[in-house]
Scaffold this active site. Structure first.
Site, PDB file in Angstrom:
ATOM      1  CG  ASN A   1     -12.829   5.439  16.965  1.00  7.03           C
ATOM      2  OD1 ASN A   1     -13.377   6.178  17.785  1.00  7.03           O
ATOM      3  ND2 ASN A   1     -12.546   5.820  15.732  1.00  7.03           N
TER       4      ASN A   1
ATOM      5  N   GLY B   1       0.820  -1.222   0.000  1.00  4.68           N
ATOM      6  CA  GLY B   1       0.000   0.000   0.000  1.00  4.68           C
ATOM      7  C   GLY B   1       0.843   1.257   0.000  1.00  4.68           C
TER       8      GLY B   1
ATOM      9  CB  ALA C   1     -11.440  -6.674  15.408  1.00  3.70           C
TER      10      ALA C   1
ATOM     11  N   GLY D   1      17.466  10.165  -7.193  1.00  4.65           N
ATOM     12  CA  GLY D   1      18.612   9.249  -7.284  1.00  4.65           C
ATOM     13  C   GLY D   1      18.380   7.896  -6.636  1.00  4.65           C
TER      14      GLY D   1
ATOM     15  CE1 TYR E   1      -7.963   0.857   9.911  1.00  2.86           C
ATOM     16  CE2 TYR E   1      -8.070   1.944  12.057  1.00  2.86           C
ATOM     17  CZ  TYR E   1      -7.435   1.748  10.840  1.00  2.86           C
ATOM     18  OH  TYR E   1      -6.275   2.444  10.556  1.00  2.86           O
TER      19      TYR E   1
ATOM     20  CB  SER F   1      -0.103   3.640  -4.719  1.00  2.00           C
ATOM     21  OG  SER F   1      -1.242   3.371  -3.935  1.00  2.00           O
TER      22      SER F   1
ATOM     23  CB  SER G   1      -4.679   1.984  13.860  1.00  2.00           C
ATOM     24  OG  SER G   1      -5.471   3.071  14.289  1.00  2.00           O
TER      25      SER G   1
HETATM   26  P1  NAP Z   1      -4.547   5.515   2.377  1.00  2.79           P
HETATM   27  O1  NAP Z   1      -4.095   6.910   2.099  1.00  2.79           O
HETATM   28  O2  NAP Z   1      -5.977   5.176   2.260  1.00  2.79           O
HETATM   29  O3  NAP Z   1      -3.664   4.515   1.480  1.00  2.79           O
HETATM   30  C1  NAP Z   1      -3.892   3.132   1.560  1.00  2.79           C
HETATM   31  C2  NAP Z   1      -2.911   2.400   0.684  1.00  2.79           C
HETATM   32  O4  NAP Z   1      -3.167   0.984   0.815  1.00  2.79           O
HETATM   33  C3  NAP Z   1      -3.049   2.727  -0.776  1.00  2.79           C
HETATM   34  O5  NAP Z   1      -1.769   2.684  -1.389  1.00  2.79           O
HETATM   35  C4  NAP Z   1      -3.917   1.571  -1.307  1.00  2.79           C
HETATM   36  O6  NAP Z   1      -3.678   1.297  -2.683  1.00  2.79           O
HETATM   37  C5  NAP Z   1      -3.389   0.433  -0.474  1.00  2.79           C
HETATM   38  N1  NAP Z   1      -4.289  -0.717  -0.351  1.00  2.79           N
HETATM   39  C6  NAP Z   1      -5.491  -0.784   0.257  1.00  2.79           C
HETATM   40  N2  NAP Z   1      -6.002  -2.027   0.158  1.00  2.79           N
HETATM   41  C7  NAP Z   1      -5.087  -2.760  -0.522  1.00  2.79           C
HETATM   42  C8  NAP Z   1      -5.030  -4.108  -0.937  1.00  2.79           C
HETATM   43  N3  NAP Z   1      -6.013  -4.971  -0.662  1.00  2.79           N
HETATM   44  N4  NAP Z   1      -3.948  -4.532  -1.622  1.00  2.79           N
HETATM   45  C9  NAP Z   1      -2.925  -3.682  -1.907  1.00  2.79           C
HETATM   46  N5  NAP Z   1      -2.925  -2.387  -1.531  1.00  2.79           N
HETATM   47  C10 NAP Z   1      -4.002  -1.928  -0.858  1.00  2.79           C
HETATM   48  O7  NAP Z   1      -4.142   5.075   3.863  1.00  2.79           O
HETATM   49  P2  NAP Z   1      -3.093   5.702   4.887  1.00  2.79           P
HETATM   50  O8  NAP Z   1      -3.779   6.711   5.698  1.00  2.79           O
HETATM   51  O9  NAP Z   1      -1.817   6.032   4.214  1.00  2.79           O
HETATM   52  O10 NAP Z   1      -2.882   4.432   5.853  1.00  2.79           O
HETATM   53  C11 NAP Z   1      -1.823   3.515   5.681  1.00  2.79           C
HETATM   54  C12 NAP Z   1      -1.869   2.543   6.855  1.00  2.79           C
HETATM   55  O11 NAP Z   1      -1.783   3.268   8.079  1.00  2.79           O
HETATM   56  C13 NAP Z   1      -3.163   1.727   6.923  1.00  2.79           C
HETATM   57  O12 NAP Z   1      -2.875   0.419   7.363  1.00  2.79           O
HETATM   58  C14 NAP Z   1      -3.967   2.461   7.973  1.00  2.79           C
HETATM   59  O13 NAP Z   1      -4.899   1.610   8.610  1.00  2.79           O
HETATM   60  C15 NAP Z   1      -2.876   2.922   8.911  1.00  2.79           C
HETATM   61  N6  NAP Z   1      -3.232   4.059   9.731  1.00  2.79           N
HETATM   62  C16 NAP Z   1      -3.586   5.251   9.171  1.00  2.79           C
HETATM   63  C17 NAP Z   1      -3.924   6.307   9.991  1.00  2.79           C
HETATM   64  C18 NAP Z   1      -4.308   7.654   9.462  1.00  2.79           C
HETATM   65  O14 NAP Z   1      -4.724   8.493  10.256  1.00  2.79           O
HETATM   66  N7  NAP Z   1      -4.189   7.925   8.180  1.00  2.79           N
HETATM   67  C19 NAP Z   1      -3.893   6.138  11.381  1.00  2.79           C
HETATM   68  C20 NAP Z   1      -3.530   4.918  11.910  1.00  2.79           C
HETATM   69  C21 NAP Z   1      -3.193   3.889  11.076  1.00  2.79           C
HETATM   70  P3  NAP Z   1      -4.868   1.429  -3.784  1.00  2.79           P
HETATM   71  O15 NAP Z   1      -5.272   2.854  -3.802  1.00  2.79           O
HETATM   72  O16 NAP Z   1      -4.240   0.960  -5.050  1.00  2.79           O
HETATM   73  O17 NAP Z   1      -5.974   0.532  -3.277  1.00  2.79           O
END
Ligand code: NAP
Length: 247
Positions: free
Chosen positions: A149, A12, A157, A54, A155, A14, A142
């Protein structure tokens, strides 16, 4: 920061936190494998950004919740690079609803994408890293996996499961020289939190002692530390990156 390993797969990556981890790891000279499920164009942009500075990166599209796809992806990396030094299980989704309205499918969709995928990643990493008797894995869980929450029973779990599972992998990996750690971000400014209404965001900020959402780079730096040689005596740990929101 110092790294004895050579390459890293970040699921994930991208966009959001994963993309930032990819950029930070590339800045330390590691070859980075960028993974996405749907966002190929975004993944290619991350690769381009790394190369412009680079660094070395490649893109590998697959759905982390599909076992054969995950297994094949690790095989491809091992064939290309001769092994895998580091893995970050970062891909994750939400599917929020109050529990009273949550179907079993709603529940399982998040467990499959977040927890089952991390299990498969840790297992495949353990197999291949065991051969080199070296490796380090970080699972991105998380704050919600620690505190719970409302509206996120699925989520919470999945993320709580990652924290406990990581400790078990740490115990199994230690004698093989492989470390497993978890990071628990609080509220970080990415597309995942962008969807929250302004009043909801403001309510969360009022509960954060550092009075702001975190930046993806702040999570990426903590992940890099846990992967690096500087964390060589740290395994089975859960590192909070949450601005003091939950201690
Ligand atoms: P995001 O912006 O929604 O990005 C999620 C990434 O995961 C994207 O690159 C997406 O790619 C990829 N992805 C989702 N399902 C996938 C799958 N089945 N196979 C391959 N790739 C998949 O999320 P983020 O906020 O950066 O969060 C990243 C991680 O941190 C997650 O595990 C999230 O639970 C955790 N987290 C985030 C926060 C927050 O506040 N943002 C807080 C705590 C924890 P595609 O677009 O190609 O699907």
């Amino acid at each position: 920061m110092k790294f004895s390993g050579k390459n890293v797969l970040i699921t994930g990556s991208s966009r959001g936190i994963g993309a930032e981890i990819a950029k930070v790891m590339a800045s330390y000279g590691l070859k980075v494998w960028i993974n996405y499920r749907n966002g190929e164009a975004e993944a290619l942009n991350v690769k381009k950004a790394i190369e412009e500075l680079g660094g070395v990166a490649d893109v590998l599209g697959f759905d982390v919740s599909e076992e054969s796809a995950f297994v094949d992806a690790i095989k491809k990396i091992v064939e290309a690079d001769g092994g895998l030094s580091y893995l970050v299980n970062n891909a994750g989704i939400t599917n929020d609803k109050l529990a009273l309205r949550m179907s079993v499918d709603d529940f399982m969709s998040v467990i499959e994408a977040n927890l089952k995928s991390a299990f498969m990643g840790c297992r495949e990493a353990l197999k291949t890293m065991s051969k080199a008797r070296f490796g380090s894995v970080v699972n991105v869980a998380s704050i919600v996996g620690e505190s719970g929450n409302a509206g996120q029973t699925n989520y919470a779990a999945s993320k709580g499961g990652m924290i406990a599972m990581n400790k078990s992998f740490a115990l199994e990996g230690a004698s093989r020289g492989i470390r497993f750690n978890t990071i628990t971000p609080g509220f970080i400014a990415t597309e995942m939190t962008e969807v929250l209404k302004e009043e909801v965001k403001a309510a969360f900020v009022s509960k954060i002692p550092l009075s702001r959402f975190g930046e993806a780079k702040e999570v990426a730096d903590a992940v890099a530390f846990l992967l690096s040689d500087h964390a060589s005596y740290i395994t089975g740990e859960t590192l909070k990156v949450n601005g003091g929101m939950y201690l």
